[in-house]
Design a protein around this motif. Structure first.
Motif, PDB file in Angstrom:
ATOM      1  N   ASN A 173      -4.894 -13.624   7.916  1.00 22.61           N
ATOM      2  CA  ASN A 173      -5.329 -13.014   6.664  1.00 22.61           C
ATOM      3  C   ASN A 173      -6.467 -12.065   6.964  1.00 22.61           C
ATOM      4  N   LYS A 175      -8.687  -9.168   5.693  1.00 22.29           N
ATOM      5  CA  LYS A 175      -9.085  -8.669   4.383  1.00 22.29           C
ATOM      6  C   LYS A 175     -10.095  -7.547   4.552  1.00 22.29           C
ATOM      7  N   GLN A 178     -10.891  -4.852   0.288  1.00 23.56           N
ATOM      8  CA  GLN A 178     -10.165  -5.562  -0.750  1.00 23.56           C
ATOM      9  C   GLN A 178     -10.293  -4.899  -2.127  1.00 23.56           C
ATOM     10  N   ASN A 179     -11.303  -4.181  -2.326  1.00 22.06           N
ATOM     11  CA  ASN A 179     -11.538  -3.608  -3.650  1.00 22.06           C
ATOM     12  C   ASN A 179     -10.875  -2.251  -3.836  1.00 22.06           C
ATOM     13  N   GLN A 182      -4.409  -0.469  -4.116  1.00 20.90           N
ATOM     14  CA  GLN A 182      -3.323  -0.696  -3.175  1.00 20.90           C
ATOM     15  C   GLN A 182      -2.285   0.422  -3.271  1.00 20.90           C
ATOM     16  N   ASP A 186       0.876  -0.791   1.166  1.00 20.32           N
ATOM     17  CA  ASP A 186       0.112  -2.037   1.121  1.00 20.32           C
ATOM     18  C   ASP A 186       0.869  -3.101   0.344  1.00 20.32           C
ATOM     19  N   SER A 190       2.225  -6.614   1.993  1.00 24.31           N
ATOM     20  CA  SER A 190       1.734  -7.880   1.478  1.00 24.31           C
ATOM     21  C   SER A 190       2.882  -8.789   1.046  1.00 24.31           C
ATOM     22  N   ASN A 194       3.818 -12.561   2.916  1.00 24.71           N
ATOM     23  CA  ASN A 194       3.825 -13.799   2.112  1.00 24.71           C
ATOM     24  C   ASN A 194       5.142 -14.433   2.147  1.00 24.71           C
TER      25      ASN A 194
END
Length: 194
Positions: A173, A175, A178-179, A182, A186, A190, A194
């Motif tokens: 993971n 990161k 993050q803010n 996307q 991306d 992601s 997952n």
């Protein structure tokens, strides 16, 4: 200027007595050489084709001494060179010698030839049979050795059974940023992770 003109000038310069001497020397030096050809067309030259005389091969550029050996002349005679450049002997090739050689060769009749061919064929067949029997023996020995090796190999148990041992899945993971908003890439990545 021709040679005769030069000779006349020399006569007048030296006088008649010395000119007569020069003429005598020229006449004695002129030797007529006989020529003959070998069976292959090579031209030979000698003072006379008799034993003891010097003999040469005539080429475009020079005269070469004839090597030691026997040579057949165009007229059927045999020239024997004993020493290099010297005639050893000249003899006539006789018809009797040729006939004697033919008799020595011993020509074969058709019947004798047929017998010889059949004997050779029989010998070849015997050799083939011997080779075949040797090949069968060697293949039998090889087959028995192979079958024994194969039996030994098959009688042993197979290698240790393979057990399934999957590696544990590790999730990384990461990161970063993050803010931020996307992007389509991306979002796809992601979903795949997952």
């Amino acid at each position: 200027m021709k040679a005769t003109e030069m000779l006349n000038k020399i006569k007048t310069f030296l006088g008649e007595e010395t000119a007569d001497i020069v003429e005598n020397i020229e006449q004695t030096e002129k030797v007529e050489l006989a020529q003959a050809k070998l069976e292959n067309g090579t031209v030979l030259e000698a003072e006379a084709f008799e034993a003891g005389n010097e003999i040469f091969i005539v080429t475009e550029d020079e005269r070469v001494a004839v090597p030691v050996g026997e040579y057949e002349m165009e007229d059927g005679k045999i020239l024997i060179v004993a020493e290099e450049g010297l005639i050893g002997e000249i003899k006539d090739a006789e018809a009797e010698e040729v006939e004697a050689e033919k008799e020595e060769m011993g020509y074969v009749t058709k019947e004798e030839l047929a017998e010889a061919v059949s004997e050779i064929k029989a010998m070849i067949e015997d050799l083939k049979k011997e080779e075949m029997s040797e090949e069968v023996e060697t293949t039998n020995v090889e087959e028995t050795e192979l079958s024994e090796d194969l039996k030994e190999e098959l009688s042993q148990p197979a290698a240790e059974p393979i057990a399934h041992n999957p590696e544990q899945k590790q999730n990384f993971n990461v990161k970063f940023a993050q803010n931020r908003k996307q992007t389509t890439l991306d979002k796809v990545l992601s979903k795949i992770n997952n």
